[in-house]
Write a protein that holds these residues in place. Sequence first.
Motif, short mmCIF file in Angstrom:
data_model
loop_
_atom_site.label_atom_id
_atom_site.label_comp_id
_atom_site.label_asym_id
_atom_site.label_seq_id
_atom_site.Cartn_x
_atom_site.Cartn_y
_atom_site.Cartn_z
N ALA A 1 -5.69 -15.14 -6.47
CA ALA A 1 -5.19 -13.98 -5.72
C ALA A 1 -6.04 -12.75 -5.99
CB ALA A 1 -3.73 -13.72 -6.08
N TYR A 2 -6.43 -12.56 -7.24
CA TYR A 2 -7.24 -11.39 -7.59
C TYR A 2 -8.60 -11.45 -6.92
CZ TYR A 2 -9.77 -7.93 -10.34
OH TYR A 2 -10.54 -6.85 -10.72
N ILE A 3 -9.24 -12.61 -6.97
CA ILE A 3 -10.56 -12.77 -6.34
C ILE A 3 -10.46 -12.52 -4.84
CG2 ILE A 3 -12.38 -14.42 -5.78
CD1 ILE A 3 -11.90 -15.69 -8.53
N ALA A 4 -9.44 -13.09 -4.20
CA ALA A 4 -9.27 -12.89 -2.76
C ALA A 4 -9.00 -11.43 -2.42
CB ALA A 4 -8.12 -13.77 -2.25
N ALA B 1 -13.76 -18.99 7.69
CA ALA B 1 -14.13 -20.13 6.84
C ALA B 1 -13.91 -19.82 5.37
CB ALA B 1 -15.59 -20.52 7.09
N ALA B 2 -14.23 -18.58 4.98
CA ALA B 2 -14.03 -18.17 3.59
C ALA B 2 -12.55 -18.15 3.25
CB ALA B 2 -14.66 -16.80 3.36
N TRP B 3 -11.72 -17.66 4.18
CA TRP B 3 -10.27 -17.65 3.97
C TRP B 3 -9.76 -19.08 3.77
CZ3 TRP B 3 -6.01 -14.12 5.87
CH2 TRP B 3 -6.38 -12.78 5.75
N HIS C 1 -4.24 -8.98 2.33
CA HIS C 1 -3.70 -10.00 3.23
C HIS C 1 -4.27 -11.38 2.91
CE1 HIS C 1 -2.60 -6.74 6.45
NE2 HIS C 1 -1.84 -6.71 5.35
N ALA C 2 -5.56 -11.45 2.61
CA ALA C 2 -6.15 -12.72 2.18
C ALA C 2 -5.53 -13.17 0.87
CB ALA C 2 -7.66 -12.58 2.03
N ALA C 3 -5.29 -12.22 -0.02
CA ALA C 3 -4.70 -12.55 -1.32
C ALA C 3 -3.28 -13.10 -1.15
CB ALA C 3 -4.69 -11.32 -2.22
N TYR C 4 -2.54 -12.61 -0.15
CA TYR C 4 -1.19 -13.13 0.09
C TYR C 4 -1.26 -14.61 0.43
CZ TYR C 4 0.13 -8.18 0.52
OH TYR C 4 0.33 -6.85 0.28
N ALA C 5 -2.18 -14.97 1.33
CA ALA C 5 -2.31 -16.38 1.72
C ALA C 5 -2.78 -17.24 0.56
CB ALA C 5 -3.29 -16.49 2.90
N VAL C 6 -3.75 -16.76 -0.19
CA VAL C 6 -4.29 -17.50 -1.32
C VAL C 6 -3.24 -17.63 -2.42
CG1 VAL C 6 -5.96 -17.36 -3.20
CG2 VAL C 6 -6.71 -17.01 -0.85
N GLY C 7 -2.53 -16.55 -2.72
CA GLY C 7 -1.49 -16.60 -3.75
C GLY C 7 -0.38 -17.57 -3.40
N LEU C 8 0.04 -17.55 -2.13
CA LEU C 8 1.07 -18.48 -1.68
C LEU C 8 0.59 -19.92 -1.81
CD1 LEU C 8 3.79 -19.08 -0.34
CD2 LEU C 8 2.69 -18.75 1.89
N ALA D 1 8.41 2.05 -0.81
CA ALA D 1 7.48 1.43 -1.77
C ALA D 1 6.18 1.15 -1.03
CB ALA D 1 8.08 0.14 -2.34
N PRO D 2 5.05 1.18 -1.74
CA PRO D 2 3.75 0.98 -1.07
C PRO D 2 3.58 -0.43 -0.51
CG PRO D 2 3.49 1.06 -3.45
CD PRO D 2 4.89 1.45 -3.17
N GLY D 3 2.86 -0.52 0.61
CA GLY D 3 2.61 -1.80 1.24
C GLY D 3 2.95 -1.76 2.71
N ASP D 4 2.59 -2.83 3.43
CA ASP D 4 2.92 -2.91 4.85
C ASP D 4 3.93 -4.03 5.08
OD1 ASP D 4 1.51 -5.28 4.62
OD2 ASP D 4 -0.26 -4.57 5.69
N VAL D 5 4.20 -4.33 6.34
CA VAL D 5 5.22 -5.33 6.65
C VAL D 5 4.88 -6.69 6.05
CG1 VAL D 5 4.14 -5.94 8.86
CG2 VAL D 5 6.58 -6.36 8.51
N TRP D 6 3.58 -7.02 5.99
CA TRP D 6 3.18 -8.32 5.43
C TRP D 6 3.38 -8.38 3.93
CZ3 TRP D 6 3.19 -12.16 8.49
CH2 TRP D 6 2.84 -12.00 9.83
N THR D 7 3.31 -7.23 3.27
CA THR D 7 3.61 -7.19 1.84
C THR D 7 5.06 -7.62 1.61
OG1 THR D 7 2.07 -5.35 1.55
CG2 THR D 7 3.65 -5.74 -0.22
N GLY D 8 5.96 -7.05 2.40
CA GLY D 8 7.37 -7.40 2.28
C GLY D 8 7.64 -8.84 2.64
N VAL D 9 7.00 -9.32 3.70
CA VAL D 9 7.19 -10.71 4.12
C VAL D 9 6.74 -11.67 3.02
CG1 VAL D 9 6.38 -12.50 5.72
CG2 VAL D 9 7.05 -10.25 6.59
#
Length: 200
Positions: A73-76, A7-9, A83-90, A165-173
């Motif tokens: 994005a920063y708050i998330a 719900a928060a997401w 991962h939450a920040a990726y969705a919020v930033g998008l 470079a730092p990050g996981d597959v979702w960072t790249g996606v």
Amino acid sequence: MNAATLAAWVAGIVAAFLVGAINPATIIARVLGKDLATSGSGNPGATNAGRVLGRKWGVLVGVLDVLKGFVPAYIAAQAFGPHAAYAVGLAAVLGHIYSPFLHGHGGKGVATTLGAILGVHPWVALVVLLVFAVSVALTRWVAAGSILGALSMIVVAVLVWVGHAPGDVWTGVWLAAIAAIVLWRHKNNAVGWWRQRRVT
């Protein structure tokens, strides 16, 4: 993920979209008695605001557009992780581009994209900003800086995927996805440049 976290997401994504949808360029222009939709390039973004309203107003719009991406994005990221920040930033970027307050229209998303990246991965934002600044300095064309900045995000995404470079597959996606959105929004600029090159 439990129900409360989900719900928060969802709330964060919706809020980010609505924050992104607020268009400072249009608001400031109206206060100053201008209509960006019928002035300059017609785009409700920082570049056209600077062209129509003056450089200082363009800079202000750019800063506000960056904040629209950065703050959600920063708050998330701090509350729930990257991962939450990726969705919020998008969501913030899409809100800026497809603003319901402007009948589904909006800017090209460059500054808001930069802000979203800054809120999660400042080092990537620094790379993109450096590429953008050098490109604009060399070409005197903001669109070129935006396009090359987006391409640099794809390069970073590939480096993340191959482990350099730092990050996981979702960072790249995520980086590749928002870069693709920015490039798509600049397709007319790229086509216009190509046609001009062929003519000259």
